[in-house]
Design an enzyme around this catalytic site. Structure first.
Site, PDB file in Angstrom:
ATOM      1  N   LEU A  19       0.821  -1.209   0.000  1.00 38.57           N
ATOM      2  CA  LEU A  19       0.000   0.000   0.000  1.00 38.57           C
ATOM      3  C   LEU A  19       0.854   1.257   0.000  1.00 38.57           C
ATOM      4  CD1 LEU A  19      -2.862  -0.811   2.525  1.00 38.57           C
ATOM      5  CD2 LEU A  19      -3.149  -0.121   0.144  1.00 38.57           C
ATOM      6  N   ASP A  38      10.775   3.496   4.847  1.00 36.69           N
ATOM      7  CA  ASP A  38      10.548   2.076   5.072  1.00 36.69           C
ATOM      8  C   ASP A  38      11.695   1.563   5.928  1.00 36.69           C
ATOM      9  OD1 ASP A  38       8.496   0.009   3.516  1.00 36.69           O
ATOM     10  OD2 ASP A  38      10.217  -0.969   4.438  1.00 36.69           O
ATOM     11  N   ASP A  75      13.136   3.967  11.903  1.00 34.80           N
ATOM     12  CA  ASP A  75      12.021   3.302  12.565  1.00 34.80           C
ATOM     13  C   ASP A  75      11.054   4.358  13.097  1.00 34.80           C
ATOM     14  OD1 ASP A  75      10.309   1.786  14.114  1.00 34.80           O
ATOM     15  OD2 ASP A  75      11.833   1.167  15.568  1.00 34.80           O
ATOM     16  N   ILE A  76       9.882   4.470  12.484  1.00 35.38           N
ATOM     17  CA  ILE A  76       8.938   5.517  12.891  1.00 35.38           C
ATOM     18  C   ILE A  76       8.336   5.244  14.269  1.00 35.38           C
ATOM     19  CG2 ILE A  76       8.386   6.452  10.630  1.00 35.38           C
ATOM     20  CD1 ILE A  76       6.057   3.955  12.270  1.00 35.38           C
ATOM     21  N   ASN A 102       1.315   4.770   7.137  1.00 32.73           N
ATOM     22  CA  ASN A 102       0.882   3.485   6.609  1.00 32.73           C
ATOM     23  C   ASN A 102       1.636   2.305   7.225  1.00 32.73           C
ATOM     24  OD1 ASN A 102      -0.106   1.557   4.313  1.00 32.73           O
ATOM     25  ND2 ASN A 102       2.126   1.511   4.143  1.00 32.73           N
ATOM     26  N   TYR A 174      -3.964  -5.954  16.809  1.00 29.70           N
ATOM     27  CA  TYR A 174      -4.120  -5.167  15.588  1.00 29.70           C
ATOM     28  C   TYR A 174      -5.406  -4.346  15.629  1.00 29.70           C
ATOM     29  CZ  TYR A 174      -4.287  -4.377  10.479  1.00 29.70           C
ATOM     30  OH  TYR A 174      -4.335  -3.823   9.220  1.00 29.70           O
ATOM     31  N   LYS A 178      -5.591  -0.286  15.649  1.00 29.37           N
ATOM     32  CA  LYS A 178      -6.297   0.413  14.581  1.00 29.37           C
ATOM     33  C   LYS A 178      -7.453   1.245  15.131  1.00 29.37           C
ATOM     34  CE  LYS A 178      -3.828  -0.832  11.066  1.00 29.37           C
ATOM     35  NZ  LYS A 178      -2.928   0.178  10.450  1.00 29.37           N
ATOM     36  N   THR A 208      -1.199  -7.463   0.152  1.00 24.33           N
ATOM     37  CA  THR A 208       0.179  -7.015   0.280  1.00 24.33           C
ATOM     38  C   THR A 208       0.993  -8.124   0.949  1.00 24.33           C
ATOM     39  OG1 THR A 208      -0.082  -6.066   2.491  1.00 24.33           O
ATOM     40  CG2 THR A 208      -0.638  -4.647   0.617  1.00 24.33           C
TER      41      THR A 208
END
Length: 312
Positions: A19, A38, A75-76, A102, A174, A178, A208
């Protein structure tokens, strides 16, 4: 003819594959300069040859098409590295206009067998990662707005999931992350509106590398675009990042397979008042038990019907 994002700069996290890659390419196609984030370092491909890494590969693809792009491999989910990402975009392009969050991982397991690390790692990458980049981008826009004495241009597009909307029995970490992202988005939308910034959240469905097991039973068509292709999602991200979406703020949209659905905010279904200072057990029993008596078995606050959405 100018492109809708011409002169604007963007960050896309998790932009090296799936994505994020499709979103980065779409923003660049619409005219934006893009920092492709990334996590990971250059390594080796399947043949053993040196590889620049997915972030640099996407950035190179954008540059080859005539656009402006650079890679960032931090690394975000790390607060300082997320700040470095935002500062990199500002230093390279003069300012930041668009943030697309994302990046994510999966560690699926039922709640009764999930490990602490499986919980923590998913919350860290998804929810903390969204906060980290948002925090630094928001500070940048606030400072610019105060310096200018006027609103600036800012767009945040966050990524939630139908797992939050419908409930996902095998993904408690998850689904929780989210759901948290939706709360973060609506809070951010209200906090930053006066500075000219919008924040919206999408629930995409796409095939993905991260979701290959989830959609393993969904075949691919022999002809035409796969209904689960990330390319179905990217145009909505491009739209939400554009000037045309100035009045779209704090919204949740489901997108996949050539379809976009706007999700309504929760509504109050029923209200009960105590006849004394506070409720007693018996009074609640008399009010709530009949209210739920005829509910279909298994019905909860989750909106499982979203899983049936399709282009029609």
């Amino acid at each position: 003819m100018s492109q809708p994002l011409e002169g604007l700069s963007a960050i896309v996290t998790g932009g090296g594959r799936g994505l994020g890659r499709a979103e980065a390419l779409e923003l660049a196609r619409l005219g934006a300069a893009v920092v492709v984030n990334d996590y990971g370092r250059p390594g080796r491909d399947g043949t053993g040859a040196a590889s620049a890494g997915p972030a640099e590969e996407v950035a190179a693809e954008i540059r080859a098409a005539g656009g402006r792009a650079l890679a960032h491999t931090g690394d975000i989910a790390d607060f300082e590295q997320a700040g470095e990402l935002v500062r990199t975009a500002i230093a390279e392009f003069g300012k930041l206009d668009i943030l697309v969050n994302n990046a994510g991982i999966l560690r699926d397991r039922m709640v009764f067998s999930m490990t602490e690390d499986e919980w923590d790692s998913v919350i860290r990458v998804h929810l903390k990662g969204h906060f980290n980049t948002t925090r630094f981008a928001a500070a940048h826009w606030r400072e610019r707005s105060k310096a200018a004495g006027a609103a600036v241009y800012g767009r945040i597009v966050n990524t939630s999931s139908e797992a939050f909307l419908a409930g996902s029995a095998g993904q408690p970490n998850y689904a929780a992350a989210k759901g948290g992202i939706v709360g973060l988005t609506t809070s951010t939308a209200l906090a930053l509106a006066k500075y000219g910034v919008t924040a919206n959240v999408i629930c995409p469905r796409a095939r993905t590398r991260m979701t290959e097991d989830v959609f393993a039973g969904f075949g691919t068509p022999e002809e035409g675009l796969d209904p689960l292709a990330p390319e179905h999602v990217a145009p909505l991200v491009g739209y939400l990042a554009a000037p045309a979406a100035a009045r779209v703020n704090g919204q949740l949209l489901v997108v996949h397979g050539g379809m976009v659905a706007v999700i309504e905010r929760p509504r109050i279904q029923a209200k009960f008042d105590s006849k004394q200072d506070t409720f007693t057990h018996d009074e609640l029993d008399a009010l709530l038990t009949p209210h739920y008596a005829d509910r279909p078995a298994g019905e909860t606050f989750a909106a499982a019907e979203v899983l049936g959405l399709k282009r029609g």
